[in-house]
Design a protein around this motif. Structure first.
Motif, mmCIF file in Angstrom:
data_model
loop_
_atom_site.group_PDB
_atom_site.id
_atom_site.type_symbol
_atom_site.label_atom_id
_atom_site.label_comp_id
_atom_site.label_asym_id
_atom_site.label_seq_id
_atom_site.Cartn_x
_atom_site.Cartn_y
_atom_site.Cartn_z
ATOM 1 N N UNK A 110 0.827 -1.214 0.000
ATOM 2 C CA UNK A 110 0.000 0.000 0.000
ATOM 3 C C UNK A 110 0.857 1.258 0.000
ATOM 4 N N UNK A 111 1.932 1.237 0.756
ATOM 5 C CA UNK A 111 2.829 2.399 0.813
ATOM 6 C C UNK A 111 3.483 2.653 -0.540
ATOM 7 N N UNK A 116 3.776 5.723 -5.687
ATOM 8 C CA UNK A 116 3.662 5.769 -7.150
ATOM 9 C C UNK A 116 2.625 6.817 -7.554
ATOM 10 N N UNK A 117 1.514 6.856 -6.830
ATOM 11 C CA UNK A 117 0.481 7.878 -7.116
ATOM 12 C C UNK A 117 1.060 9.269 -6.897
ATOM 13 N N UNK A 118 1.792 9.450 -5.829
ATOM 14 C CA UNK A 118 2.409 10.759 -5.539
ATOM 15 C C UNK A 118 3.427 11.131 -6.608
#
Length: 122
Positions: A110-111, A116-118
């Motif tokens: 999850x981290x 990756x989204x950030x």
């Protein structure tokens, strides 16, 4: 009234079931008994530590499997394969409940997904 007893000493039915499992393991032939102990040690470390019912089901199924294998004279290597950890992980996948390692694997994934989204926002 039994609620406070369960909180104090735990579920007595689960304890009884676990003791029955241990008695079953003691009756196994030596090689199967050692296999049971080794798998139990691994599964307890990696297994459903937050779900007593799943844990009891898991060790009961382990005893069933080893008793049947002993009765059929199934070689231990044929039972667990070349990678006993892989066998144990596959066996463990059949039971609910999370171990700390499962939770940490999920947390790590999850981290990384959030990172990756950030990064994509840049």
């Amino acid at each position: 009234m039994t609620m406070w007893i369960d909180k104090l000493v735990g579920d007595l039915a689960d304890k009884k079931s676990y003791l029955e499992y241990k008695a079953r393991v003691k009756k196994l032939p030596p090689g199967y008994r050692e296999t049971a102990k080794a798998l139990e040690r691994y599964l307890m470390y990696m297994g459903p530590s937050d779900d007593g019912k799943a844990l009891i089901a898991m060790v009961g199924d382990l005893a069933d499997l080893l008793e049947q294998s002993a009765a059929d004279a199934t070689p231990i290597r044929l039972l667990v394969g070349d990678d006993p950890a892989e066998f144990a992980e596959t066996f463990l996948d059949n039971y609910a409940g999370g171990s700390w390692i499962r939770k940490e694997r999920t947390r790590l994934a999850d981290s990384i997904d959030r990172a990756i989204v950030e990064q994509a926002k840049l």
